[in-house]
Enzyme design. Structure first.
Site, short mmCIF file in Angstrom:
data_model
loop_
_atom_site.label_atom_id
_atom_site.label_comp_id
_atom_site.label_asym_id
_atom_site.label_seq_id
_atom_site.Cartn_x
_atom_site.Cartn_y
_atom_site.Cartn_z
N THR A 117 46.05 39.73 41.59
CA THR A 117 46.09 38.38 41.55
C THR A 117 44.74 37.89 40.60
O THR A 117 43.69 38.43 40.59
CB THR A 117 45.57 38.02 43.36
OG1 THR A 117 45.55 36.68 43.21
CG2 THR A 117 44.42 38.67 44.04
N TYR A 141 42.06 37.84 51.15
CA TYR A 141 43.13 38.28 50.46
C TYR A 141 42.77 38.75 49.12
O TYR A 141 43.10 39.95 48.76
CB TYR A 141 44.18 37.12 50.51
CG TYR A 141 45.36 37.16 49.10
CD1 TYR A 141 46.19 38.34 49.45
CD2 TYR A 141 45.14 36.82 48.05
CE1 TYR A 141 47.23 38.74 48.47
CE2 TYR A 141 46.10 36.86 47.18
CZ TYR A 141 47.03 37.96 47.27
OH TYR A 141 47.73 38.31 46.32
#
Ligand code: UDP
Length: 325
Positions: A117, A141
């Site tokens: 990400t 996350y």
């Protein structure tokens, strides 16, 4: 030779499965259907419902299907949930991925592609972000994703494994032939929410923050069409299959678009005013995230073919209409 796709019933995984099948690759999907949708798995694939952390199952699937590469999408992806329940995120994204990786290595698979990400970068790193920009993940996350990148680096040093980590910027849109799209009912992503608001499924779109240090005060992101992102996975797979060394690439267009520009696009595509409500910033949102995709283009030969905001929005709207019909 078959590709094992974990999380192949999810949004991005299902698009990569379609891209693989469309060019003739053989695919087996492993998904526990906790968030994925079985109906979005193309019938040309073998499908195994199960847990990525079940090492015996993973090794059996690899042997039975003659798997030579693993594309690992399965994981939890909602940033605010990761803040509220970090241990679940560390379990799903790190502990289970570690077990998967061990099974993959034991089974003798040497090629691994990992979904990472853009949020691994430090919020104040200069934009556009090159792969070597400073890291500083702020959500649980994002930390789970950076941990997995490190785990892969260490595992690749110790074992006969090569990997590509792809750092996704803001993925949006849907398959041009309407075969898959973003279907999570509790979606939080801007283009999905805007499509829901445009179709009257939610009363309005919230604009989270109008006082950012950006040209129009709203958050700026680098939106990438999910099918262009799928193409990046095929190129990464081909590179690994031809012997390329492990590497990490940004996946974005290198073009920043604001929340207001997305709203204008939705209004252009639908020909209607979008109901919006101005609100405060959403906690944890950086003002701007823009990729530098130079290496993906020059080293893997990536040529995006859907890099047009209106096309992304149109495909998201079409899927939304169809999915809830
Ligand atoms: N955003 C918004 N309203 C929404 C969802 C998102 O204004 O309902 C904004 C958000 O603050 C950010 C941008 O849209 O500036 C992209 O957010 P999204 O959740 O799509 O992706 P993120 O960048 O958080 O992964």
């Amino acid at each position: 030779m078959t590709v094992l796709v974990t999380g192949g019933a999810g949004y991005i995984g299902s698009h990569v499965v379609l891209a693989l099948l469309d060019r003739g690759d053989k695919v087996v999907v492993l998904d526990d259907l906790s968030t994925g949708n079985r109906a979005q798995v193309d019938s040309r694939t073998a499908f195994v419902e199960g847990d990525i952390a079940d090492g015996a199952l993973v090794q059996r699937v690899i042997a039975e299907h003659d798997v030579d590469a693993v594309l690992h999408f399965a994981g939890s992806i909602v940033v605010p949930d990761s803040v509220a329940d970090p241990l679940r995120y560390y379990d799903n994204n790190v502990v289970k991925s570690r077990a998967l990786l061990e099974a993959v290595i034991k089974a003798g698979v040497r090629q691994f592609i990992f979904s990472s990400t853009a949020t691994v970068y430090a919020p104040d790193a200069p934009q556009p972000l090159a792969e070597d920009a400073q890291k500083g993940p702020i959500s649980p996350y994002a930390r789970t994703k950076l941990m997995m990148e490190w785990m892969l680096e260490d595992a690749a040093r110790a074992h006969a494994l090569r990997f590509v980590a792809l750092r996704y910027f803001n993925v949006a849109g849907a398959d041009a032939r309407g075969r898959s799209g973003q279907s999570g009912p509790q979606a939080t992503h801007l283009i999905k929410r805007a499509a829901q608001a445009a179709l009257g499924r939610i009363p309005h779109l919230d604009i989270f923050g109008t006082d950012y240090p950006t040209p129009d005060g709203t958050g700026v992101r680098d939106y990438i069409h999910v099918s262009d992102l799928a193409e990046a996975h095929l190129l990464a797979l081909d590179a690994l299959r031809s012997g390329a060394a492990s590497d990490t690439y940004n996946c974005g267009y290198g073009c920043g678009l604001s929340v207001r520009q997305v709203i204008e696009s939705v209004e252009r595509v639908t020909g209607k005013k979008l109901p919006v409500k101005l609100g405060p910033r959403r906690p944890g949102d950086p003002p701007t995230l823009i990729s530098d995709p130079t290496r993906l283009k020059s080293e893997l030969g990536w040529h995006p073919s859907h890099d047009n905001l209106d096309e992304i929005v149109r495909s998201a709207l079409e899927w939304e209409r169809r999915f809830n019909a």
